[in-house]
Motif scaffolding. Structure first.
Motif, PDB file in Angstrom:
ATOM      1  N   GLY A 102      -0.658 -18.638   2.848  1.00 47.74           N
ATOM      2  CA  GLY A 102       0.103 -17.416   2.626  1.00 47.74           C
ATOM      3  C   GLY A 102       1.422 -17.401   3.367  1.00 47.74           C
ATOM      4  O   GLY A 102       2.136 -16.395   3.343  1.00 47.74           O
ATOM      5  N   GLY A 107      -5.072  -5.727  -0.630  1.00 53.25           N
ATOM      6  CA  GLY A 107      -3.925  -5.370   0.194  1.00 53.25           C
ATOM      7  C   GLY A 107      -2.625  -5.302  -0.576  1.00 53.25           C
ATOM      8  O   GLY A 107      -1.535  -5.396   0.015  1.00 53.25           O
ATOM      9  N   MET A 108      -2.707  -5.101  -1.892  1.00 54.61           N
ATOM     10  CA  MET A 108      -1.514  -4.960  -2.728  1.00 54.61           C
ATOM     11  C   MET A 108      -1.043  -3.508  -2.654  1.00 54.61           C
ATOM     12  O   MET A 108      -1.237  -2.716  -3.573  1.00 54.61           O
ATOM     13  CB  MET A 108      -1.833  -5.390  -4.167  1.00 54.61           C
ATOM     14  CG  MET A 108      -2.250  -6.845  -4.295  1.00 54.61           C
ATOM     15  SD  MET A 108      -2.889  -7.265  -5.945  1.00 54.61           S
ATOM     16  CE  MET A 108      -1.468  -6.926  -6.991  1.00 54.61           C
ATOM     17  N   THR A 109      -0.405  -3.171  -1.557  1.00 56.85           N
ATOM     18  CA  THR A 109      -0.099  -1.774  -1.248  1.00 56.85           C
ATOM     19  C   THR A 109       1.026  -1.186  -2.092  1.00 56.85           C
ATOM     20  O   THR A 109       1.228   0.028  -2.091  1.00 56.85           O
ATOM     21  CB  THR A 109       0.281  -1.644   0.234  1.00 56.85           C
ATOM     22  OG1 THR A 109       1.405  -2.496   0.510  1.00 56.85           O
ATOM     23  CG2 THR A 109      -0.885  -2.045   1.124  1.00 56.85           C
ATOM     24  N   ILE A 155       0.299 -12.136  -3.435  1.00 51.19           N
ATOM     25  CA  ILE A 155      -1.040 -11.905  -2.879  1.00 51.19           C
ATOM     26  C   ILE A 155      -2.095 -12.074  -3.971  1.00 51.19           C
ATOM     27  O   ILE A 155      -3.150 -12.702  -3.762  1.00 51.19           O
ATOM     28  CB  ILE A 155      -1.121 -10.499  -2.255  1.00 51.19           C
ATOM     29  CG1 ILE A 155      -0.290 -10.443  -0.970  1.00 51.19           C
ATOM     30  CG2 ILE A 155      -2.575 -10.104  -1.971  1.00 51.19           C
ATOM     31  CD1 ILE A 155      -0.164  -9.049  -0.371  1.00 51.19           C
ATOM     32  N   ARG A 170       5.889  -9.412  -3.451  1.00 53.44           N
ATOM     33  CA  ARG A 170       4.890  -9.550  -2.388  1.00 53.44           C
ATOM     34  C   ARG A 170       3.480  -9.402  -2.938  1.00 53.44           C
ATOM     35  O   ARG A 170       2.606 -10.247  -2.715  1.00 53.44           O
ATOM     36  CB  ARG A 170       5.136  -8.480  -1.321  1.00 53.44           C
ATOM     37  CG  ARG A 170       4.016  -8.326  -0.297  1.00 53.44           C
ATOM     38  CD  ARG A 170       4.171  -7.037   0.490  1.00 53.44           C
ATOM     39  NE  ARG A 170       3.123  -6.883   1.496  1.00 53.44           N
ATOM     40  CZ  ARG A 170       1.952  -6.311   1.260  1.00 53.44           C
ATOM     41  NH1 ARG A 170       1.656  -5.847   0.033  1.00 53.44           N
ATOM     42  NH2 ARG A 170       1.056  -6.202   2.227  1.00 53.44           N
ATOM     43  N   ASP A 171       3.237  -8.321  -3.663  1.00 53.69           N
ATOM     44  CA  ASP A 171       1.893  -8.048  -4.157  1.00 53.69           C
ATOM     45  C   ASP A 171       1.446  -9.080  -5.186  1.00 53.69           C
ATOM     46  O   ASP A 171       0.276  -9.474  -5.214  1.00 53.69           O
ATOM     47  CB  ASP A 171       1.832  -6.648  -4.770  1.00 53.69           C
ATOM     48  CG  ASP A 171       1.733  -5.559  -3.717  1.00 53.69           C
ATOM     49  OD1 ASP A 171       1.904  -5.873  -2.523  1.00 53.69           O
ATOM     50  OD2 ASP A 171       1.491  -4.398  -4.092  1.00 53.69           O
ATOM     51  N   ASP A 228       1.173 -11.221   3.406  1.00 53.91           N
ATOM     52  CA  ASP A 228       0.553  -9.906   3.591  1.00 53.91           C
ATOM     53  C   ASP A 228       1.238  -9.108   4.702  1.00 53.91           C
ATOM     54  O   ASP A 228       1.084  -7.879   4.768  1.00 53.91           O
ATOM     55  CB  ASP A 228      -0.937 -10.055   3.896  1.00 53.91           C
ATOM     56  CG  ASP A 228      -1.191 -10.946   5.098  1.00 53.91           C
ATOM     57  OD1 ASP A 228      -0.729 -12.099   5.088  1.00 53.91           O
ATOM     58  OD2 ASP A 228      -1.853 -10.487   6.043  1.00 53.91           O
ATOM     59  N   LYS A 229       2.009  -9.794   5.558  1.00 54.12           N
ATOM     60  CA  LYS A 229       2.685  -9.109   6.659  1.00 54.12           C
ATOM     61  C   LYS A 229       4.095  -8.646   6.285  1.00 54.12           C
ATOM     62  O   LYS A 229       4.755  -7.975   7.092  1.00 54.12           O
ATOM     63  CB  LYS A 229       2.758 -10.029   7.879  1.00 54.12           C
ATOM     64  CG  LYS A 229       1.395 -10.479   8.413  1.00 54.12           C
ATOM     65  CD  LYS A 229       0.528  -9.289   8.813  1.00 54.12           C
ATOM     66  CE  LYS A 229      -0.810  -9.778   9.385  1.00 54.12           C
ATOM     67  NZ  LYS A 229      -1.706  -8.641   9.704  1.00 54.12           N
TER      68      LYS A 229
END
Length: 394
Positions: free
Chosen positions: A23, A130-132, A156, A152-153, A264-265
């Motif tokens: 990741g 964690g796909m916020t 992920i 980002r998502d 994820d960060k």
């Protein structure tokens, strides 16, 4: 957090490159801006369906029925008649290669009970991963209010598909399918043009621009590239290839690259997704943009019409900074995988197993369903049981 805003026109594109195993972020531009995912949504449709198979709620050979709602879907579709049945396995191949919106609805209704029920499953999976920045309204990515994600998502999600369902990895890189006399090639043309390409999914709507989540493996190292908002299918393919090449090559200067942490960060940005409708689908385009027109030659388009106002080129003229071509002409690498409607001709499921480090045995089954014209596919065209055990997935 930034105030609600979208990237400026000159930056109306999101780029992200990560390592699949760790990741680790290798490159990021606008990676945490919300974005309309378009048909890249179908990666979550695939994930949600594979999870349902893993949870034994459905099987690869479960028959799905095409509903009136599925028949009404536009524009990219298989065109099945009301009441047609298709197995989950065949439906997933059609979904990932043809990007068929009618098949996406057929899967959603069969797995989730309804479009709303399937969307609930998609969103539950997004939260768990964690796909916020993601919220899904439908299984195909057609325009809908609040149907959003981000680079980002999506990265992920791509990692989750690779790491959680390695036995189903071949769904991500079927080069082409044959349905009766029709051969449909994957819109992800990196599969036949970039060495080591092994996934994943393209997407386009006017508001999003041309999107692509791509993966490739070299020397045992797999990278994931996300490109959102490109001006054409040709440029998104080249940009993804450039990102992947940069990650594999490193130019010997990796020690100078700032540490960006893991995907994820990355901090989500409080922003409105950019709406690229005018620049993507305005009157300056020579022909209406779509996935089917993804190889539009844009060399004669006025420079001011392209994102950033820079020059536009044909795919064959685009080069990375190093000066070498990373995309060659299309190469017929593997034969199309035969797909069909109706029940499968083997028990469910057929799963090839192997000891760690050993290759899985190939299992093939003859098709036992109807082709596009109602005729059975020719006996010389073999249909593999599932893509994870087919030669088309190599």
């Amino acid at each position: 957090m930034l105030a609600t805003m979208a990237p400026g026109r000159a930056q109306a594109e999101a780029l992200l490159l990560i390592e699949a195993s760790t990741g680790k972020v290798l490159h990021a531009e606008n990676a945490t801006y919300p974005w309309y995912p378009a048909s890249v949504t179908k990666l979550m449709t695939l994930y949600t369906t594979l999870k349902a198979i893993k949870d034994r709620k459905v099987g690869y050979d479960t028959l799905l029925t095409v509903s009136k709602n599925a028949v009404a879907q536009q524009p990219t579709k298989m065109g099945f008649k009301l009441g047609t049945t298709v197995t989950v396995d065949n439906a997933l191949k059609m979904l990932m290669v043809k990007s068929a919106n009618d098949v996406a609805v057929t899967i959603a209704e069969g797995v989730g009970g309804s479009l709303e029920g399937f969307a609930d499953l998609m969103n539950a999976n997004a939260r768990r991963l964690g796909m916020t920045q993601s919220h899904f309204i439908n299984p195909n990515g057609l325009p809908a209010e609040n149907h959003v994600s981000s680079a980002r998502d999506l990265a992920i999600l791509a990692r989750a598909l690779i790491n959680e369902f390695p036995q189903d990895d071949a769904y991500l890189h079927v080069h082409a399918i044959r349905y009766g006399n029709r051969v449909m090639r994957n819109y992800n043309n990196l599969l036949d043009r970039y060495p080591g390409a092994d996934g994943m999914k393209t997407g386009f709507i006017c508001a999003s621009g041309y999107n692509l989540v791509a993966s490739a493996t070299r020397n045992g190292r797999r990278l994931i590239a996300v490109v959102l908002g490109s001006y054409s299918g040709a440029t998104r393919a080249q940009k993804a290839a450039q990102l992947l090449e940069r990650g594999f090559d490193g130019n010997g200067l990796s020690w100078l690259t700032p540490q960006l942490g893991t995907v994820d960060k990355l901090a989500p940005i409080d922003a409105a997704p950019p709406n690229l409708r005018e620049e993507m689908c305005g009157g300056h385009r020579r022909k209406p943009p779509s996935e089917d027109n993804q190889e539009e030659e844009v060399e004669n388009v006025d420079a001011s019409a392209t994102p950033g106002g820079g020059p536009a080129f044909m795919l064959s003229n685009l080069k990375p900074a190093a000066g070498k071509y990373v995309l060659g002409p299309p190469v017929e690498t593997v034969p199309p995988v035969v797909v069909f409607t109706g029940p499968a001709s083997h028990p469910d499921p057929v799963i090839a197993t192997a000891a760690p480090g050993k290759k899985k045995k190939k299992v093939a089954a003859k098709p036992n369903g109807e082709g596009a014209s109602g005729d059975k596919p020719k006996s010389s065209a073999k249909k593999q049981a599932k893509p994870k055990v087919t030669s088309a997935a190599q």
